[in-house]
Design a protein around this motif. Structure first.
Motif, PDB file in Angstrom:
ATOM      1  N   SER A 179      36.338   6.172 -23.309  1.00 21.33           N
ATOM      2  CA  SER A 179      35.725   7.099 -22.360  1.00 21.33           C
ATOM      3  C   SER A 179      36.768   7.991 -21.711  1.00 21.33           C
ATOM      4  O   SER A 179      36.533   9.175 -21.473  1.00 21.33           O
ATOM      5  CB  SER A 179      34.965   6.311 -21.282  1.00 21.33           C
ATOM      6  OG  SER A 179      33.891   5.594 -21.846  1.00 21.33           O
ATOM      7  N   ILE A 180      37.930   7.409 -21.419  1.00 24.09           N
ATOM      8  CA  ILE A 180      39.038   8.142 -20.810  1.00 24.09           C
ATOM      9  C   ILE A 180      40.291   7.907 -21.638  1.00 24.09           C
ATOM     10  O   ILE A 180      40.605   6.763 -21.985  1.00 24.09           O
ATOM     11  CB  ILE A 180      39.294   7.690 -19.362  1.00 24.09           C
ATOM     12  CG1 ILE A 180      38.080   7.966 -18.473  1.00 24.09           C
ATOM     13  CG2 ILE A 180      40.527   8.396 -18.791  1.00 24.09           C
ATOM     14  CD1 ILE A 180      38.238   7.446 -17.053  1.00 24.09           C
ATOM     15  N   VAL A 181      40.987   8.971 -21.959  1.00 23.84           N
ATOM     16  CA  VAL A 181      42.318   8.867 -22.549  1.00 23.84           C
ATOM     17  C   VAL A 181      43.308   9.103 -21.411  1.00 23.84           C
ATOM     18  O   VAL A 181      43.288  10.160 -20.776  1.00 23.84           O
ATOM     19  CB  VAL A 181      42.532   9.891 -23.671  1.00 23.84           C
ATOM     20  CG1 VAL A 181      43.956   9.780 -24.226  1.00 23.84           C
ATOM     21  CG2 VAL A 181      41.510   9.687 -24.785  1.00 23.84           C
ATOM     22  N   ASN A 182      44.144   8.112 -21.127  1.00 25.78           N
ATOM     23  CA  ASN A 182      45.085   8.176 -20.011  1.00 25.78           C
ATOM     24  C   ASN A 182      46.483   7.950 -20.570  1.00 25.78           C
ATOM     25  O   ASN A 182      46.873   6.820 -20.848  1.00 25.78           O
ATOM     26  CB  ASN A 182      44.736   7.117 -18.961  1.00 25.78           C
ATOM     27  CG  ASN A 182      45.618   7.213 -17.725  1.00 25.78           C
ATOM     28  OD1 ASN A 182      46.525   8.038 -17.663  1.00 25.78           O
ATOM     29  ND2 ASN A 182      45.354   6.349 -16.744  1.00 25.78           N
ATOM     30  N   CYS A 183      47.208   9.036 -20.754  1.00 22.89           N
ATOM     31  CA  CYS A 183      48.547   8.979 -21.343  1.00 22.89           C
ATOM     32  C   CYS A 183      49.591   9.154 -20.251  1.00 22.89           C
ATOM     33  O   CYS A 183      49.748  10.241 -19.697  1.00 22.89           O
ATOM     34  CB  CYS A 183      48.687  10.065 -22.404  1.00 22.89           C
ATOM     35  SG  CYS A 183      50.333  10.171 -23.131  1.00 22.89           S
ATOM     36  N   GLY A 229      30.452  13.536 -22.979  1.00 23.34           N
ATOM     37  CA  GLY A 229      29.297  12.663 -22.869  1.00 23.34           C
ATOM     38  C   GLY A 229      29.592  11.266 -22.351  1.00 23.34           C
ATOM     39  O   GLY A 229      28.717  10.398 -22.395  1.00 23.34           O
ATOM     40  N   LYS A 230      30.786  11.052 -21.812  1.00 26.00           N
ATOM     41  CA  LYS A 230      31.167   9.724 -21.324  1.00 26.00           C
ATOM     42  C   LYS A 230      30.884   9.643 -19.822  1.00 26.00           C
ATOM     43  O   LYS A 230      31.735   9.940 -18.986  1.00 26.00           O
ATOM     44  CB  LYS A 230      32.639   9.433 -21.622  1.00 26.00           C
ATOM     45  CG  LYS A 230      32.991   9.448 -23.103  1.00 26.00           C
ATOM     46  CD  LYS A 230      32.274   8.335 -23.858  1.00 26.00           C
ATOM     47  CE  LYS A 230      32.722   8.282 -25.316  1.00 26.00           C
ATOM     48  NZ  LYS A 230      32.071   7.184 -26.068  1.00 26.00           N
ATOM     49  N   GLY A 259      31.650  18.742 -23.598  1.00 28.77           N
ATOM     50  CA  GLY A 259      33.025  19.218 -23.765  1.00 28.77           C
ATOM     51  C   GLY A 259      34.010  18.253 -23.141  1.00 28.77           C
ATOM     52  O   GLY A 259      33.637  17.377 -22.346  1.00 28.77           O
ATOM     53  N   ASN A 260      35.273  18.397 -23.491  1.00 32.99           N
ATOM     54  CA  ASN A 260      36.322  17.582 -22.883  1.00 32.99           C
ATOM     55  C   ASN A 260      36.596  18.032 -21.454  1.00 32.99           C
ATOM     56  O   ASN A 260      36.339  19.182 -21.089  1.00 32.99           O
ATOM     57  CB  ASN A 260      37.622  17.690 -23.688  1.00 32.99           C
ATOM     58  CG  ASN A 260      37.515  17.044 -25.058  1.00 32.99           C
ATOM     59  OD1 ASN A 260      37.337  15.841 -25.168  1.00 32.99           O
ATOM     60  ND2 ASN A 260      37.628  17.854 -26.101  1.00 32.99           N
ATOM     61  N   ARG A 261      37.118  17.118 -20.650  1.00 29.86           N
ATOM     62  CA  ARG A 261      37.633  17.476 -19.319  1.00 29.86           C
ATOM     63  C   ARG A 261      39.064  16.964 -19.262  1.00 29.86           C
ATOM     64  O   ARG A 261      39.329  15.809 -18.970  1.00 29.86           O
ATOM     65  CB  ARG A 261      36.765  16.863 -18.206  1.00 29.86           C
ATOM     66  CG  ARG A 261      36.914  17.603 -16.865  1.00 29.86           C
ATOM     67  CD  ARG A 261      38.160  17.211 -16.132  1.00 29.86           C
ATOM     68  NE  ARG A 261      37.865  16.356 -14.986  1.00 29.86           N
ATOM     69  CZ  ARG A 261      38.799  15.764 -14.264  1.00 29.86           C
ATOM     70  NH1 ARG A 261      40.074  15.880 -14.562  1.00 29.86           N
ATOM     71  NH2 ARG A 261      38.456  14.998 -13.258  1.00 29.86           N
ATOM     72  N   ARG A 262      40.023  17.864 -19.595  1.00 29.79           N
ATOM     73  CA  ARG A 262      41.426  17.487 -19.747  1.00 29.79           C
ATOM     74  C   ARG A 262      42.254  17.991 -18.570  1.00 29.79           C
ATOM     75  O   ARG A 262      42.052  19.097 -18.077  1.00 29.79           O
ATOM     76  CB  ARG A 262      41.975  18.039 -21.058  1.00 29.79           C
ATOM     77  CG  ARG A 262      41.292  17.477 -22.308  1.00 29.79           C
ATOM     78  CD  ARG A 262      41.649  18.248 -23.561  1.00 29.79           C
ATOM     79  NE  ARG A 262      41.141  19.613 -23.481  1.00 29.79           N
ATOM     80  CZ  ARG A 262      41.251  20.502 -24.479  1.00 29.79           C
ATOM     81  NH1 ARG A 262      41.846  20.155 -25.606  1.00 29.79           N
ATOM     82  NH2 ARG A 262      40.764  21.710 -24.329  1.00 29.79           N
TER      83      ARG A 262
END
Length: 210
Positions: A5-9, A54-55, A163-166
């Motif tokens: 759901s979240i990519v946290n780098c 959509g997460k 859409g992404n939220r980056r």
């Protein structure tokens, strides 16, 4: 990856050195210096975040950044400038930042608790925000930058769009504080091994004492 759901780098500049010294870092360093001209502010960490399309569970719980870091007893100078660069336009629908206005004025840490039984099970911690407290959505167009300090209460909701939220985050703290963190072995990496629960217990006992 599709289930994330979240990519946290954390610390992308460490793993991708060509990011180091980019124009965003340079401009952010200049702003941090203008905000605190009497001291030397240095880059403490960087971070790339993506709330995937959509997460709706891509939620950042209410928190203060100080709760994730060594307490003032270990790093007495807490001054921090955190920059968040919107790589995509942010809205309430895709989970823009939410702030509680004035919540950081007293520079006190509210009690935070892990979302699971301990920090060993879940890195995420959270606080309760009362219904009576004002909450403000802070939207941003692509390329906009928001700035906040270490004490303000903030969070964000999930991404209901396709859409992404980056977001690209860089944070500056005083040189003395960063040196103290590194001496403790604290780098902001998720691989750093600490007894997080002891830190939380210590911070809560100080913040709730009369």
């Amino acid at each position: 990856f599709e289930d994330f759901s979240i990519v946290n780098c954390m610390l992308p500049r460490v793993y991708y050195p060509s990011l180091q010294g980019n124009i965003y870092e340079v401009l952010s360093a200049s702003v941090a210096k203008q905000l605190f001209p009497e001291t030397r502010m240095v880059l403490d960490y960087d971070q790339l975040l993506n709330k995937r399309p959509g997460k709706t569970d891509a939620i950042f719980a209410w928190h203060q950044d100080m709760a994730y870091w060594p307490p003032p007893s270990m790093t007495p100078d807490t001054r921090t400038v955190t920059f968040s660069l919107a790589l995509d336009t942010t809205t309430p629908e895709n989970g823009c930042l939410l702030f509680v206005p004035g919540s950081g004025v007293r520079k006190e840490l509210r009690p935070h608790v892990p979302l699971k039984n301990s920090r060993a099970e879940s890195h995420t911690i959270a606080i309760e925000v009362g219904d009576e407290e004002e909450k403000v959505h802070v939207t941003a167009k692509r390329g906009d930058v928001t700035i906040h300090d270490e004490w303000v209460v903030h969070g964000s909701q999930g991404n209901r769009t396709q859409g992404n939220r980056r977001t690209y985050v860089v944070a500056f703290r005083t040189e003395d504080t960063v040196l103290r963190e590194r001496k403790l072995g604290f780098t902001h990496s998720h691989n750093t091994e600490f007894n997080w629960d002891n830190w939380i217990d210590s911070s809560q006992s100080k913040s709730t004492s009369p």
